[in-house]
Design a protein around this motif. Structure first.
Motif, PDB file in Angstrom:
ATOM      1  N   ASP A 474       0.756  -1.207   0.097  1.00  0.00           N
ATOM      2  CA  ASP A 474       0.059   0.081   0.004  1.00  0.00           C
ATOM      3  C   ASP A 474       0.779   1.360  -0.066  1.00  0.00           C
ATOM      4  OD1 ASP A 474      -2.352  -1.552  -0.072  1.00  0.00           O
ATOM      5  OD2 ASP A 474      -2.582  -1.555   2.154  1.00  0.00           O
ATOM      6  N   LEU A 477       2.448   1.484  -3.483  1.00  0.00           N
ATOM      7  CA  LEU A 477       1.665   2.161  -4.532  1.00  0.00           C
ATOM      8  C   LEU A 477       1.287   3.617  -4.138  1.00  0.00           C
ATOM      9  CD1 LEU A 477      -0.163   1.421  -6.811  1.00  0.00           C
ATOM     10  CD2 LEU A 477      -2.185   0.767  -5.124  1.00  0.00           C
ATOM     11  N   SER A 478       1.282   4.038  -3.156  1.00  0.00           N
ATOM     12  CA  SER A 478       1.029   5.470  -2.836  1.00  0.00           C
ATOM     13  C   SER A 478       2.269   6.303  -3.196  1.00  0.00           C
ATOM     14  CB  SER A 478       0.745   5.785  -1.340  1.00  0.00           C
ATOM     15  OG  SER A 478       1.975   5.468  -0.440  1.00  0.00           O
ATOM     16  N   GLN A 481       2.169   6.590  -6.918  1.00  0.00           N
ATOM     17  CA  GLN A 481       1.097   7.551  -7.334  1.00  0.00           C
ATOM     18  C   GLN A 481       1.853   8.840  -7.321  1.00  0.00           C
ATOM     19  OE1 GLN A 481      -2.062   6.052  -4.920  1.00  0.00           O
ATOM     20  NE2 GLN A 481      -2.895   4.870  -6.549  1.00  0.00           N
ATOM     21  N   LYS A 489      -5.705   6.263  -9.282  1.00  0.00           N
ATOM     22  CA  LYS A 489      -6.645   5.308  -8.839  1.00  0.00           C
ATOM     23  C   LYS A 489      -6.349   3.979  -9.221  1.00  0.00           C
ATOM     24  CE  LYS A 489     -10.346   8.567  -8.087  1.00  0.00           C
ATOM     25  NZ  LYS A 489     -11.781   9.188  -8.409  1.00  0.00           N
ATOM     26  N   THR A 491      -4.736  -0.005  -9.252  1.00  0.00           N
ATOM     27  CA  THR A 491      -4.541  -0.872  -8.169  1.00  0.00           C
ATOM     28  C   THR A 491      -3.330  -1.699  -8.743  1.00  0.00           C
ATOM     29  OG1 THR A 491      -5.860  -2.710  -9.085  1.00  0.00           O
ATOM     30  CG2 THR A 491      -6.884  -1.045  -7.438  1.00  0.00           C
ATOM     31  N   TRP A 492      -2.820  -2.502  -7.892  1.00  0.00           N
ATOM     32  CA  TRP A 492      -1.573  -3.572  -8.235  1.00  0.00           C
ATOM     33  C   TRP A 492      -1.781  -4.384  -9.469  1.00  0.00           C
ATOM     34  CZ3 TRP A 492       3.654  -2.505  -7.424  1.00  0.00           C
ATOM     35  CH2 TRP A 492       3.822  -1.984  -6.310  1.00  0.00           C
ATOM     36  N   ARG A 493      -3.066  -4.780  -9.624  1.00  0.00           N
ATOM     37  CA  ARG A 493      -3.556  -5.628 -10.740  1.00  0.00           C
ATOM     38  C   ARG A 493      -3.421  -4.763 -11.998  1.00  0.00           C
ATOM     39  NH1 ARG A 493      -5.852  -6.739  -6.346  1.00  0.00           N
ATOM     40  NH2 ARG A 493      -5.918  -8.500  -5.227  1.00  0.00           N
ATOM     41  N   ASP A 494      -3.739  -3.518 -11.920  1.00  0.00           N
ATOM     42  CA  ASP A 494      -3.728  -2.828 -13.302  1.00  0.00           C
ATOM     43  C   ASP A 494      -2.201  -2.349 -13.813  1.00  0.00           C
ATOM     44  OD1 ASP A 494      -6.508  -2.638 -13.090  1.00  0.00           O
ATOM     45  OD2 ASP A 494      -6.121  -0.913 -11.422  1.00  0.00           O
TER      46      ASP A 494
END
Length: 576
Positions: A474, A477-478, A481, A489, A491-494
Motif C-alpha cells: 500500500d 503504491l502511494s 502515485q 486510482k 491498483t496493483w492488478r492494473d
C-alpha cells in the motif's frame, strides 16, 4: 559547430523549451571563450543529447537517425572499416541499389564521405547521429568478437612453445602477447568490470564480470599460464619472478574511443597464481552526477548537500555498489578553479584533473587516519576520504567537517539511516553527528532492461501475495502515485511491468546497469532526534514524515514500473 550554426541551435533549443533561459547565458559565455558548445549544452545546459542532435539536424537541413533503433546488416556495416568508423565517427547503416545511407557525428567531414562514395560508386546520403547512438552502432563490429577471440586463441596456441625458458622470454612470446591483447580488448568491448584468470590443475579459466555477474569466457591449456601471468606482470611493472607473495600493480590501454586502466592483483593459490584485473574507464564517461540514475528529487537534495561549505556527506553500500563512482561524479560537479579538493584513497580508482589524490600506503604508515591529518594542513575546501573504516578515521573526518571543510566519504552499511548507529559504534558522539552530518545516501546497482526485447507482463495473484509478505505494498503504491509513475486510482492488478527476454543486442535481456538509491537528509527536525539511543528504524520513520523519504527498495519498484529494470533484479539486489 560553427558560430552561426551554434547560435541557430541555441535559438531553436530555447524556442522548443529544451534549454532554460537561465542556462542560455552559461552556454553563450562558453561560446565566447571558445569552449565546446556541445559538451557545455549537455553538461551545464542539461540538454538531452538526442534532442540536441535532432535540433542540429534540423538547423543543418539533413536527416536525423537514431542508430539504436536500427539493425544493420553486416555487409553494409563492413563497407566502412572498423578503424575508419571509429576514427571518423561514421557508420554505414542502409544500402539500396541507388543509395548508401551513412550516419555521422560531424557531417562537415566531407573528405571521408567522398572516400566512401568512390568506394561504393553510389550516391551517399549523410544523416546526423548522436555520439551515444554512433558508439552503440560501433559495438556491432564486435558482435562476432567472442568467436574471433576463440579462433585467435586457438590459432596462437599452436605457436606457444611450452618449452623451458625464462619468464621474461615467455612474457614476450608473440602468441602470448596476442592472446593477452585479445583478452583485454574483448573485455573492454564487452563492458567487463573485472577479468579473472584462474589456474586449475589442468587448465586456465578466464572469466569476466559483466553487469555485476561473473561468466566463463575462455578455457586455455595450462601451458599458457606462466607466459600469460608473466606478460601481465611486465605490463603492471610487478616482480616477474615473485610467486609466493601477492602483488598489486596497474597499466593502461588507450585507443581512439576508449582509455582504460587495469588495476592488477596477483595472489598465490594452490594451482599457481590467480590474477584479477579491475577495469577502470578513464575517459570520464559515466562520471556525470545527472547520468548515474539518481531520481531528480533525490539529485536536488544531493546537489544542495555538496554545495555546502562544510559538513559531512556519506555514501553507503556494499563493495561494488558504485559508491566511489558517485563520489567522483560529485567531485567533478563541484570542482572549479577556486576550490581545493584533496582525497585520500585506497586505491585511487580514477585520475581526475585539478584534484589532489593521495594513495593510502599502510606499509610505510600512510593510513587513512594519518593521511587525513596531513590533508587538513593542505588548505583544502573539500576532502574526500575513500572509506571510513575505524574509530580514528571517523573522529578525524567529523573533526574536519566541524572545522570548516566539506567531507565526502563512504561507509559499509545496509541503509542510509544505518550510517548513524554505525558511526556511533565507532565512538562518534550523537551530538557531533547531529551537527556535522548533512546527508547520507545508500545505493545498489541493478541491471538495466534491454529496451529492444523487453516484454510487458502483469503481476499475478501468487506473486502479489508473495510481495505483500515482504513489503508494504500500500505504501509503495502511494509512492508510485505520488511520483507520477502510475495513475492516481490504479491498483496493483492494473500495473504493467516488464520481463527480460534476450536478443542479439543484449545479454539475457539486460544491458548495462543503473543505481537505486535512498537519500537521508539531516534536516533540523532530524537533528533533534539524533540521540545516543535512537535506532535506524526510528530515523527512517521520522524521515518518512518530514521529507518524503523513499527507501532503495521503493526506488527499485519505481524503476520496475518505469520499465528500467525487472522486479527480479530489485529483489536480488535488495537482499544484499
Amino acid at each position: 559547430m560553427a558560430d552561426d550554426t551554434a547560435q541557430k541551435v541555441l535559438q531553436a533549443l530555447v524556442e522548443r523549451k529544451l534549454l532554460a533561459p537561465d542556462k542560455l547565458a552559461v552556454v553563450q559565455q562558453a561560446l565566447r571563450e571558445g569552449g565546446d558548445v556541445t559538451a557545455t549544452l549537455l553538461e551545464a545546459g542539461g540538454v538531452d543529447e538526442e534532442a540536441l542532435t535532432q535540433v542540429r539536424a534540423q538547423v543543418l537541413g539533413i536527416p536525423y537517425v537514431d542508430l539504436r533503433e536500427k539493425i544493420i546488416a553486416r555487409p553494409v556495416l563492413d563497407i566502412v572499416p572498423e578503424s575508419t568508423a571509429r576514427g571518423h565517427m561514421i557508420v554505414a547503416y542502409e544500402q539500396t541499389d541507388q543509395l548508401l545511407n551513412v550516419a555521422m557525428v560531424d557531417p562537415s567531414d566531407r573528405q571521408i564521405v567522398e572516400f566512401i562514395h568512390k568506394k561504393v560508386e553510389l550516391p551517399v546520403e549523410v544523416a546526423l547521429a548522436s555520439a551515444a547512438s554512433l558508439r552503440h552502432a560501433l559495438t556491432f563490429y564486435q558482435e562476432s568478437l567472442e568467436v574471433d577471440l576463440a579462433d585467435l586463441v586457438q590459432a596462437e596456441l599452436k605457436n606457444v612453445t611450452g618449452r623451458e625458458e625464462s619468464l621474461t622470454d615467455a612474457a614476450g612470446e608473440l602468441p602470448i602477447v596476442r592472446i593477452a591483447q585479445a583478452v583485454f580488448k574483448h573485455a573492454i568491448v564487452e563492458g567487463a568490470s573485472d577479468i579473472h584468470i584462474e589456474p586449475t590443475e589442468r587448465e586456465v579459466v578466464i572469466r569476466y564480470r559483466v553487469d555485476g555477474l561473473l561468466r566463463d569466457v575462455l578455457v586455455l591449456p595450462r601451458v599458457v599460464l606462466p607466459g600469460l601471468v608473466a606478460r601481465i606482470k611486465v605490463l603492471a611493472n610487478l616482480k616477474i619472478d615473485e610467486h609466493r607473495l601477492p602483488q598489486d600493480g596497474r597499466f593502461k590501454i588507450e585507443a581512439e574511443d576508449y582509455k582504460v586502466a587495469f588495476r592488477v592483483s596477483t595472489l598465490p593459490v594452490y594451482d599457481g597464481e590467480k590474477v584479477v584485473m579491475r577495469l577502470l574507464d578513464e575517459s570520464g564517461r559515466g562520471l556525470v552526477l545527472g547520468e548515474i540514475g539518481i531520481r531528480p528529487s533525490m539529485l536536488e537534495v544531493l546537489r544542495r548537500a555538496i554545495s555546502k561549505p562544510n559538513g559531512m556527506v556519506l555514501v553507503t553500500g556494499p563493495t561494488g555498489s558504485g559508491k566511489t563512482t558517485t563520489l567522483y561524479a560529485a567531485m567533478r560537479e563541484i570542482s572549479t578553479p577556486d576550490i581545493n579538493i584533496s582525497t585520500i584513497e585506497d586505491p585511487i580508482e580514477y585520475r581526475m584533473p585539478r584534484i589532489n589524490q593521495t594513495q593510502v600506503q599502510p606499509k610505510i604508515g600512510l593510513t587513512f587516519a594519518n593521511g587525513l591529518r596531513s590533508l587538513v594542513r593542505q588548505d583544502p575546501d573539500v576532502i574526500m576520504v575513500g572509506e571510513i573504516r575505524d574509530e580514528e578515521t571517523a573522529a578525524l573526518a567529523v573533526n574536519a567537517a566541524l572545522t570548516g571543510h566539506l567531507v565526502l566519504s563512504t561507509l559499509h552499511t545496509n541503509s542510509a539511516a544505518g550510517a548513524l548507529p554505525r558511526l556511533r559504534d565507532m565512538k562518534v558522539e550523537a551530538f557531533l553527528l547531529a551537527s556535522t552530518l548533512v546527508l547520507v545516501m545508500a545505493q545498489r546497482l541493478v541491471r538495466r532492461l534491454c529496451e529492444k526485447c523487453r516484454e510487458e507482463r502483469q503481476l499475478d495473484e501468487a506473486l502479489l501475495k508473495e510481495l505483500a509478505a515482504q513489503f508494504d505494498l500500500d505504501r509503495i503504491l502511494s509512492i508510485l502515485q505520488r511520483e507520477g509513475a502510475v495513475q492516481p486510482k490504479v491498483t496493483w492488478r492494473d500495473i504493467m511491468t516488464y520481463k527480460a527476454v534476450g536478443c542479439r543486442q543484449c545479454r539475457g535481456g539486460y544491458k548495462g546497469r543503473t543505481g537505486i538509491y535512498e537519500v537521508f537528509e539531516v534536516t533540523p527536525e532530524m537533528q533533534r532526534i539524533i540521540l545516543p539511543e535512537t535506532t535506524s528504524t526510528q530515523l527512517e520513520e521520522e524521515a518518512r514524515k518530514s521529507q518524503n523519504f523513499i527507501t532503495m527498495v521503493e526506488d527499485g519498484f519505481l524503476r520496475v514500473v518505469e520499465g528500467v529494470t525487472t522486479l527480479e533484479e530489485v529483489l536480488r539486489v535488495a537482499q544484499e
